[in-house]
Write an enzyme that holds these catalytic residues in place. Structure first.
Site, PDB file in Angstrom:
ATOM      1  N   ASP A 139      -3.149   6.812 104.070  1.00  6.19           N
ATOM      2  CA  ASP A 139      -2.065   7.780 104.293  1.00  6.19           C
ATOM      3  C   ASP A 139      -2.436   8.615 105.508  1.00  6.19           C
ATOM      4  O   ASP A 139      -2.904   9.746 105.394  1.00  6.19           O
ATOM      5  CB  ASP A 139      -1.885   8.636 103.041  1.00  6.19           C
ATOM      6  CG  ASP A 139      -0.679   9.551 103.113  1.00  6.19           C
ATOM      7  OD1 ASP A 139       0.037   9.503 104.132  1.00  6.19           O
ATOM      8  OD2 ASP A 139      -0.459  10.318 102.160  1.00  6.19           O
TER       9      ASP A 139
ATOM     10  N   ASP B 290      -1.885  16.169 102.106  1.00  7.06           N
ATOM     11  CA  ASP B 290      -0.791  16.924 101.482  1.00  7.06           C
ATOM     12  C   ASP B 290      -0.742  16.732  99.978  1.00  7.06           C
ATOM     13  O   ASP B 290      -0.070  17.482  99.269  1.00  7.06           O
ATOM     14  CB  ASP B 290       0.549  16.547 102.102  1.00  7.06           C
ATOM     15  CG  ASP B 290       0.871  15.066 101.979  1.00  7.06           C
ATOM     16  OD1 ASP B 290       1.033  14.571 100.851  1.00  7.06           O
ATOM     17  OD2 ASP B 290       0.986  14.395 103.020  1.00  7.06           O
TER      18      ASP B 290
ATOM     19  N   GLU C 268     -10.362  13.065 103.057  1.00  7.21           N
ATOM     20  CA  GLU C 268      -9.577  13.747 104.094  1.00  7.21           C
ATOM     21  C   GLU C 268     -10.516  14.373 105.118  1.00  7.21           C
ATOM     22  O   GLU C 268     -11.464  15.071 104.754  1.00  7.21           O
ATOM     23  CB  GLU C 268      -8.691  14.813 103.453  1.00  7.21           C
ATOM     24  CG  GLU C 268      -8.046  15.800 104.405  1.00  7.21           C
ATOM     25  CD  GLU C 268      -7.117  15.141 105.409  1.00  7.21           C
ATOM     26  OE1 GLU C 268      -7.327  15.349 106.628  1.00  7.21           O
ATOM     27  OE2 GLU C 268      -6.186  14.421 104.976  1.00  7.21           O
TER      28      GLU C 268
ATOM     29  N   PRO D 158      -7.538  11.847 116.139  1.00  2.82           N
ATOM     30  CA  PRO D 158      -8.653  11.574 115.228  1.00  2.82           C
ATOM     31  C   PRO D 158      -8.448  10.361 114.328  1.00  2.82           C
ATOM     32  O   PRO D 158      -9.410   9.864 113.748  1.00  2.82           O
ATOM     33  CB  PRO D 158      -8.748  12.863 114.397  1.00  2.82           C
ATOM     34  CG  PRO D 158      -7.424  13.527 114.527  1.00  2.82           C
ATOM     35  CD  PRO D 158      -6.920  13.161 115.890  1.00  2.82           C
TER      36      PRO D 158
ATOM     37  N   HIS E 280       6.279   8.412  99.899  1.00  2.00           N
ATOM     38  CA  HIS E 280       5.202   8.272  98.925  1.00  2.00           C
ATOM     39  C   HIS E 280       5.478   7.209  97.868  1.00  2.00           C
ATOM     40  O   HIS E 280       4.555   6.486  97.454  1.00  2.00           O
ATOM     41  CB  HIS E 280       4.925   9.621  98.247  1.00  2.00           C
ATOM     42  CG  HIS E 280       4.274  10.623  99.143  1.00  2.00           C
ATOM     43  ND1 HIS E 280       4.805  11.874  99.375  1.00  2.00           N
ATOM     44  CD2 HIS E 280       3.138  10.558  99.887  1.00  2.00           C
ATOM     45  CE1 HIS E 280       4.021  12.536 100.210  1.00  2.00           C
ATOM     46  NE2 HIS E 280       3.007  11.761 100.534  1.00  2.00           N
TER      47      HIS E 280
END
Length: 325
Positions: free
Chosen positions: A169, A99, A119, A176, A75
């Site tokens: 990210d 996350d 997301e 997918p 990160h």
């Protein structure tokens, strides 16, 4: 609790080894002591496991994504190298990143006004929120965070000149996420960025996945004026990993270590574990074998292209087992 999530059971708490292939010829294993939670969402298989080495870790479709103990290896360079290069990001978009670790690092900037987290899978967010507080560190409760559930590509395509920083990210380029690794999507990201905006993403490994790394960089270079790959070893991924920053004008090589440290101090980022003025340039200093790899011809990835020849999907590797001698 979702009906597709199962709680730990006595049988799931027995010591086990999670085996993850990085290529048809190489992989690694990680000892796990407990399956904390598991869901089969409409798009993927998500697990939270307890490990002696990394603490709690998330797996998606058999691939480790993040863990409590080593998340900063991923990160910090993914977020802070482009953010510090930009200088003053105020509006940011995270595509993927359920996350919450990327969002947390972006929200650490005092001038950050808004972070949109796009997301696809709500189950990833729900499981991370419950089981990985040491990764997201309360980012989901920050009023500056805006959740968008659904197709990140469609969301990005509807944005124009909105963001100072975009972070892709993502899971690996199969399943997918495949449509988020194309030149067409990178063009949408460029349109969504403000002038001087920055994009970052991971681009696989120069050791075991060099063909896809080269093609991803070719795709980025066809869209952006400045593309800088950089390297970081991520323990949970079992190998040297690569990332890239792209922009029309911002260049991470233009800053000195002193300037970077000054910007970090100005933003109150004095407790980072990995990223600093010194490591900034170390990350960008590619060894000769990687420079040679990236100097060879590579074709951009377009919508509809098949990546079957690269053979990344661990689900295609068949059942693997650890043989102890």
């Amino acid at each position: 609790m979702s009906t597709s999530e199962r709680p730990p059971s006595p049988s799931s708490m027995a010591e086990d080894f999670a085996v993850e292939p990085l290529s048809p010829d190489f992989g690694f294993y990680l000892r796990t002591t407990e399956l904390l939670a598991e869901r089969h969402s409409p798009v993927q298989h998500i697990e939270i496991v307890q490990t002696p080495l990394f603490g709690r870790a998330m797996r998606i479709d058999g691939c480790f994504m993040t863990s409590e103990q080593d998340e900063f290896f991923y990160h910090e360079p993914m977020v802070h190298l482009p953010a510090i290069t930009h200088g003053d990001p105020r509006q940011a978009l995270v595509v993927g990143g359920g996350d919450g670790g990327t969002a947390y690092n972006l929200l650490r900037y005092p001038n950050m006004e808004r972070v949109v987290l796009a997301e696809l899978d709500r189950d990833v967010i729900d499981m991370a929120r419950t089981w990985l507080p040491k990764v997201h560190r309360g980012a989901f409760e920050d009023p500056r965070l805006e959740l968008h559930l659904g197709d990140g590509r469609a969301f990005t395509g509807n944005c124009k000149n909105q963001f100072d920083q975009i972070v892709l990210d993502l899971t690996d380029p199969f399943g997918p996420a495949i449509s988020l690794y194309t030149r067409d999507f990178y063009r949408a990201c460029r349109r969504a960025l403000k002038p001087g905006g920055v994009l970052s993403l991971h681009i696989q490994s120069p050791i075991y996945r060099s063909p896809i790394m080269a093609r991803l960089l070719a795709s980025l270079r066809d869209v952006f004026g400045v593309v800088r790959p950089y390297l970081q070893y991520v323990p949970l991924y079992g190998t040297l990993w690569a990332m890239a920053m792209a922009s029309d004008s911002a260049d991470p090589l233009s800053l000195s270590a002193t300037e970077i440290d000054a910007r970090l101090t100005q933003n109150g980022l004095i407790d980072l574990k990995l990223y600093s003025g010194g490591t900034h340039h170390a990350l960008l200093n590619l060894p000769p074998f990687v420079q040679t790899l990236l100097s060879e011809p590579a074709y951009p990835i377009d919508d509809g292209n098949s990546l079957d020849d690269i053979n990344l999907d661990p689900r295609e590797a068949g059942k693997l087992k650890l043989i102890q001698t």
